[in-house]
Design a protein around this motif. Structure first.
Motif, PDB file in Angstrom:
ATOM      1  N   LEU A   6      17.167  25.604 -99.305  1.00 34.86           N
ATOM      2  CA  LEU A   6      17.647  26.915 -99.726  1.00 34.86           C
ATOM      3  C   LEU A   6      18.775  26.798-100.729  1.00 34.86           C
ATOM      4  O   LEU A   6      18.827  27.515-101.716  1.00 34.86           O
ATOM      5  CB  LEU A   6      18.109  27.702 -98.508  1.00 34.86           C
ATOM      6  CG  LEU A   6      18.678  29.090 -98.808  1.00 34.86           C
ATOM      7  CD1 LEU A   6      17.610  29.957 -99.454  1.00 34.86           C
ATOM      8  CD2 LEU A   6      19.206  29.733 -97.558  1.00 34.86           C
ATOM      9  N   ARG A  22       6.214  27.726 -97.486  1.00 34.09           N
ATOM     10  CA  ARG A  22       5.849  29.128 -97.597  1.00 34.09           C
ATOM     11  C   ARG A  22       4.638  29.441 -96.736  1.00 34.09           C
ATOM     12  O   ARG A  22       4.577  30.481 -96.083  1.00 34.09           O
ATOM     13  CB  ARG A  22       5.587  29.485 -99.063  1.00 34.09           C
ATOM     14  CG  ARG A  22       6.834  29.451 -99.938  1.00 34.09           C
ATOM     15  CD  ARG A  22       6.598  30.108-101.262  1.00 34.09           C
ATOM     16  NE  ARG A  22       5.694  29.348-102.096  1.00 34.09           N
ATOM     17  CZ  ARG A  22       6.080  28.416-102.954  1.00 34.09           C
ATOM     18  NH1 ARG A  22       7.371  28.125-103.064  1.00 34.09           N
ATOM     19  NH2 ARG A  22       5.209  27.774-103.694  1.00 34.09           N
ATOM     20  N   ARG A  26       4.421  32.107 -93.564  1.00 37.99           N
ATOM     21  CA  ARG A  26       3.441  33.184 -93.411  1.00 37.99           C
ATOM     22  C   ARG A  26       2.760  33.099 -92.056  1.00 37.99           C
ATOM     23  O   ARG A  26       2.505  34.105 -91.403  1.00 37.99           O
ATOM     24  CB  ARG A  26       2.419  33.122 -94.552  1.00 37.99           C
ATOM     25  CG  ARG A  26       2.964  33.610 -95.888  1.00 37.99           C
ATOM     26  CD  ARG A  26       1.860  33.806 -96.892  1.00 37.99           C
ATOM     27  NE  ARG A  26       1.297  32.543 -97.339  1.00 37.99           N
ATOM     28  CZ  ARG A  26       1.743  31.866 -98.385  1.00 37.99           C
ATOM     29  NH1 ARG A  26       2.765  32.335 -99.075  1.00 37.99           N
ATOM     30  NH2 ARG A  26       1.190  30.735 -98.746  1.00 37.99           N
ATOM     31  N   LEU A 155      17.130  34.158-106.404  1.00 38.89           N
ATOM     32  CA  LEU A 155      16.725  34.803-105.161  1.00 38.89           C
ATOM     33  C   LEU A 155      16.641  36.314-105.352  1.00 38.89           C
ATOM     34  O   LEU A 155      17.520  36.919-105.968  1.00 38.89           O
ATOM     35  CB  LEU A 155      17.718  34.488-104.040  1.00 38.89           C
ATOM     36  CG  LEU A 155      17.739  33.051-103.518  1.00 38.89           C
ATOM     37  CD1 LEU A 155      18.840  32.875-102.486  1.00 38.89           C
ATOM     38  CD2 LEU A 155      16.395  32.667-102.921  1.00 38.89           C
ATOM     39  N   THR A 182      13.562  31.038 -98.194  1.00 39.97           N
ATOM     40  CA  THR A 182      13.253  32.379 -97.703  1.00 39.97           C
ATOM     41  C   THR A 182      14.059  32.698 -96.449  1.00 39.97           C
ATOM     42  O   THR A 182      14.195  31.865 -95.562  1.00 39.97           O
ATOM     43  CB  THR A 182      11.749  32.492 -97.379  1.00 39.97           C
ATOM     44  OG1 THR A 182      10.988  32.276 -98.567  1.00 39.97           O
ATOM     45  CG2 THR A 182      11.410  33.869 -96.821  1.00 39.97           C
ATOM     46  N   LEU A 197      14.659  40.866 -96.721  1.00 43.70           N
ATOM     47  CA  LEU A 197      13.956  39.635 -97.089  1.00 43.70           C
ATOM     48  C   LEU A 197      14.579  39.087 -98.364  1.00 43.70           C
ATOM     49  O   LEU A 197      14.694  39.798 -99.366  1.00 43.70           O
ATOM     50  CB  LEU A 197      12.466  39.922 -97.309  1.00 43.70           C
ATOM     51  CG  LEU A 197      11.606  38.783 -97.875  1.00 43.70           C
ATOM     52  CD1 LEU A 197      11.553  37.608 -96.898  1.00 43.70           C
ATOM     53  CD2 LEU A 197      10.196  39.271 -98.192  1.00 43.70           C
ATOM     54  N   THR A 199      14.084  35.930-101.035  1.00 44.27           N
ATOM     55  CA  THR A 199      13.092  34.919-101.364  1.00 44.27           C
ATOM     56  C   THR A 199      13.016  34.687-102.869  1.00 44.27           C
ATOM     57  O   THR A 199      13.346  35.571-103.658  1.00 44.27           O
ATOM     58  CB  THR A 199      11.695  35.321-100.831  1.00 44.27           C
ATOM     59  OG1 THR A 199      10.744  34.313-101.140  1.00 44.27           O
ATOM     60  CG2 THR A 199      11.240  36.645-101.423  1.00 44.27           C
ATOM     61  N   GLN A 200      12.555  33.485-103.245  1.00 43.17           N
ATOM     62  CA  GLN A 200      12.231  33.203-104.638  1.00 43.17           C
ATOM     63  C   GLN A 200      10.801  33.630-104.956  1.00 43.17           C
ATOM     64  O   GLN A 200      10.424  33.719-106.118  1.00 43.17           O
ATOM     65  CB  GLN A 200      12.358  31.699-104.907  1.00 43.17           C
ATOM     66  CG  GLN A 200      13.784  31.187-104.905  1.00 43.17           C
ATOM     67  CD  GLN A 200      13.828  29.689-105.151  1.00 43.17           C
ATOM     68  OE1 GLN A 200      13.141  28.922-104.475  1.00 43.17           O
ATOM     69  NE2 GLN A 200      14.632  29.262-106.096  1.00 43.17           N
ATOM     70  N   ASP A 201      10.017  33.867-103.919  1.00 41.46           N
ATOM     71  CA  ASP A 201       8.599  34.133-104.086  1.00 41.46           C
ATOM     72  C   ASP A 201       8.315  35.624-104.121  1.00 41.46           C
ATOM     73  O   ASP A 201       9.202  36.451-103.960  1.00 41.46           O
ATOM     74  CB  ASP A 201       7.809  33.494-102.930  1.00 41.46           C
ATOM     75  CG  ASP A 201       8.073  31.997-102.836  1.00 41.46           C
ATOM     76  OD1 ASP A 201       7.980  31.337-103.879  1.00 41.46           O
ATOM     77  OD2 ASP A 201       8.379  31.516-101.734  1.00 41.46           O
ATOM     78  N   GLY A 203       7.575  38.789-102.521  1.00 43.14           N
ATOM     79  CA  GLY A 203       7.852  39.218-101.164  1.00 43.14           C
ATOM     80  C   GLY A 203       6.631  39.712-100.411  1.00 43.14           C
ATOM     81  O   GLY A 203       6.501  39.515 -99.204  1.00 43.14           O
ATOM     82  N   LEU A 206       4.691  37.339 -98.212  1.00 46.99           N
ATOM     83  CA  LEU A 206       5.356  36.803 -97.026  1.00 46.99           C
ATOM     84  C   LEU A 206       5.398  37.795 -95.866  1.00 46.99           C
ATOM     85  O   LEU A 206       5.863  37.453 -94.783  1.00 46.99           O
ATOM     86  CB  LEU A 206       6.785  36.387 -97.382  1.00 46.99           C
ATOM     87  CG  LEU A 206       6.893  35.307 -98.475  1.00 46.99           C
ATOM     88  CD1 LEU A 206       8.351  35.070 -98.817  1.00 46.99           C
ATOM     89  CD2 LEU A 206       6.242  34.025 -98.038  1.00 46.99           C
TER      90      LEU A 206
END
Length: 355
Positions: A6, A22, A26, A155, A182, A197, A199-201, A203, A206
């Motif tokens: 992180l 990731r 999930r 983020l 995350t 939430l 996250t770099q991804d 959202g 997830l």
């Protein structure tokens, strides 16, 4: 390790460690998601709102905990237990930074990162418009403390709310997680605000059963439940924390050590008299094209001052009102629409004694 990933940022690429983290997240979320996300006929269970107006600052170092305790109105989120093989949950909290006169400068959500033998680290979520000001504020009081302060622009902050509004205060089927880059955790202010939430991804990927929500719906939800957020609802150097319902939102400790601005807050609390509060309000009638101007006077039926309109969206918003005036007819006057009726309400999640 989860905390290290992180802090450094996860490595990109499908099939690598970051992708496996990731995928594991999930699976964990789905495992704890309950009937809402396991029922394909039920449609989307969660509305996910990307909050582009929110930003994150990381405070890390051996002195980070005492450093923040001397500036914030609240205790820091507790460190997670090191026992067990599962990744520890992210612990979140809510607090304000105050000036020396006891007025709010910045409202923040606090996230304590898993340590795993590393230096304590926290993420502070703030209004993006004051990101630079908050960093300068932290630098001003850092002095010789072993602390590093840096923004985390990679983020993203998401709000996650149940699709059915009546479920917002019920038992949430998601589980708190802190894994890779995350963090998923309950909003510490009130159960009505669902989850947060980071996250770099993307959202949506997830949150099982998640669908992209309209940001206007998020803010409307906030205002309907009387939850202020950011500099428009809490003007820096103007808003008083207890009038802004900081105690109701789990954002202040009256037993912690000293912090900047504590004297007025503690004295107000111990006197036990808070004559004005931020109340959720609804406006009836045709609204001006530019909306209601912040600071517009709210008047009683006889024309006496009851308070001032603070901020809002459309026909819902927040107003700082004298508590004894909210049960009678209220109105505001505008140059375009003339007189508009205003109705204040007491949120159902407030303590019973205030209703």
């Amino acid at each position: 390790m989860a905390a290290a990933a992180l802090l450094r940022g996860a490595a990109p690429g499908r099939g690598g460690p970051a992708w496996r983290l990731r995928a594991a997240l999930r699976r964990r979320l789905a495992h704890g998601s309950g009937r809402h996300c396991d029922d394909p006929a039920g449609g989307a269970s969660w509305a996910c709102f990307p909050l582009g107006e929110r930003a994150l600052v990381r405070v890390r170092g051996p002195d980070s905990a005492p450093f923040l305790l001397g500036l914030l109105t609240n205790e820091l989120p507790l460190p997670a237990s090191a026992a067990g093989a599962a990744p520890p949950p992210a612990r979140a909290g809510y607090a304000h930074f105050l000036n020396a006169q006891g007025r709010t400068l910045y409202d923040v959500l606090l996230y304590r990162l898993p340590e795993h033998d590393e230096a304590p680290a926290f993420l502070l979520e703030c209004d993006r418009e004051v990101l630079g000001a908050l960093q300068r504020h932290l630098a001003l009081y850092k002095i010789r403390r072993k602390v590093t302060v840096e923004p985390r622009p990679e983020l993203r902050v998401w709000a996650v709310l149940p699709r059915a509004p009546e479920e917002a205060g019920g038992a949430a089927p998601l589980r708190e997680q802190a894994e890779g880059a995350t963090i998923l955790t309950r909003d510490p202010r009130t159960a009505r605000m669902g989850w947060r939430l980071l996250t770099q991804d993307e959202g949506l990927a997830l949150v099982p059963g998640g669908r992209l929500g309209d940001l206007r719906d998020y803010h409307r939800h906030r205002y309907q439940h009387g939850v202020p957020e950011g500099i428009h609802d809490l003007p820096p150097g103007v808003a008083l924390p207890l009038e802004s319902n900081l105690a109701f939102m789990n954002g202040v400790s009256f037993t912690k050590g000293c912090y900047i601005g504590q004297e007025l807050t503690a004295r107000t609390h111990h006197v036990g008299v808070i004559r004005k509060r931020l109340f959720p309000v609804r406006i009836s009638g045709p609204l001006p094209a530019g909306g209601i101007t912040p600071g517009t006077s709210v008047l009683t039926e006889s024309g006496q001052a009851a308070g001032k309109y603070r901020a809002g969206q459309g026909d819902v918003g927040l107003a700082l009102l004298r508590s004894e005036k909210i049960k009678g007819p209220l109105h505001i006057r505008t140059s375009e629409s003339g007189q508009l009726a205003l109705t204040a309400s007491v949120p159902d999640w407030w303590p019973t004694a205030t209703k």
